[in-house]
Structures are given as C-alpha cells and as structure tokens.
Design an enzyme around this catalytic site. Sequence first.
Site, PDB file in Angstrom:
ATOM      1  N   ASP A 268     -12.970 -14.190   7.712  1.00  0.00           N
ATOM      2  CA  ASP A 268     -12.036 -13.556   8.638  1.00  0.00           C
ATOM      3  C   ASP A 268     -12.703 -12.673   9.684  1.00  0.00           C
ATOM      4  O   ASP A 268     -12.034 -11.872  10.330  1.00  0.00           O
ATOM      5  CB  ASP A 268     -10.977 -12.765   7.866  1.00  0.00           C
ATOM      6  CG  ASP A 268     -11.576 -11.622   7.070  1.00  0.00           C
ATOM      7  OD1 ASP A 268     -12.810 -11.572   6.949  1.00  0.00           O
ATOM      8  OD2 ASP A 268     -10.824 -10.791   6.571  1.00  0.00           O
ATOM      9  N   GLU A 269     -14.004 -12.832   9.886  1.00  0.00           N
ATOM     10  CA  GLU A 269     -14.680 -12.017  10.898  1.00  0.00           C
ATOM     11  C   GLU A 269     -15.683 -12.871  11.671  1.00  0.00           C
ATOM     12  O   GLU A 269     -16.454 -13.602  11.076  1.00  0.00           O
ATOM     13  CB  GLU A 269     -15.433 -10.852  10.265  1.00  0.00           C
ATOM     14  CG  GLU A 269     -14.536  -9.795   9.672  1.00  0.00           C
ATOM     15  CD  GLU A 269     -15.338  -8.634   9.136  1.00  0.00           C
ATOM     16  OE1 GLU A 269     -15.926  -7.904   9.961  1.00  0.00           O
ATOM     17  OE2 GLU A 269     -15.365  -8.479   7.916  1.00  0.00           O
TER      18      GLU A 269
ATOM     19  N   ARG B  59       0.835  -1.210   0.000  1.00  0.00           N
ATOM     20  CA  ARG B  59       0.000   0.000   0.000  1.00  0.00           C
ATOM     21  C   ARG B  59       0.866   1.256   0.000  1.00  0.00           C
ATOM     22  O   ARG B  59       0.551   2.226  -0.676  1.00  0.00           O
ATOM     23  CB  ARG B  59      -0.942  -0.004   1.200  1.00  0.00           C
ATOM     24  CG  ARG B  59      -2.001  -1.082   1.069  1.00  0.00           C
ATOM     25  CD  ARG B  59      -2.886  -1.147   2.266  1.00  0.00           C
ATOM     26  NE  ARG B  59      -3.735  -2.334   2.149  1.00  0.00           N
ATOM     27  CZ  ARG B  59      -4.624  -2.697   3.032  1.00  0.00           C
ATOM     28  NH1 ARG B  59      -4.823  -1.968   4.112  1.00  0.00           N
ATOM     29  NH2 ARG B  59      -5.332  -3.781   2.865  1.00  0.00           N
TER      30      ARG B  59
END
Length: 82
Positions: A77-78, A22
């Site tokens: 992933d949650e 990023r």
Amino acid sequence: LKEKPVGITQKFLVVTCNYPARRAGIQKLMGIKDAVKKCPHLVLISGEDLSPYRQISRRIFIELSKFGSSAERLGMDEVWLD
C-alpha cells in the site's frame, strides 16, 4: 460498512481497523476475543488470503510507474515516485 467498526483479522489478531473501530477502543494487533469484548458489534473480516490485494496493488503500481521516472514499492500500500 462506512460508519461501522470494522477489523481485519489474521490468525487470532485484529491486525488493523477503521476509525470507527478505533473510536470504540480497538487497537492494531489486539486479540480478537479482547476486541469483540470491547466492541461487541465489531465487524470482522478475514485478512488471511491477501492475493486479491496483491493483484490490485501490482496493477496500481504499474499505473503509478507511468507518472514518475522511478517508482519504489514499499509494500502493498505504499509507493514512492520520483
């Protein structure tokens, strides 16, 4: 790979990337060609076969379910625990 820019690919896109990538200007859902042009040393990892992630996600969900009266899965992933 900790400090190297890494992108996860599916089809012709970088679907997600780490912080070093990023900082190098790579964004989610950026085309692979554009990403490599912007960051030639980008490490690309195929995310086409998600079965290993799904297996681990299920195992983690089972373990987390032991800590709450109700657990709600919101993807791989949650997890929300009550």
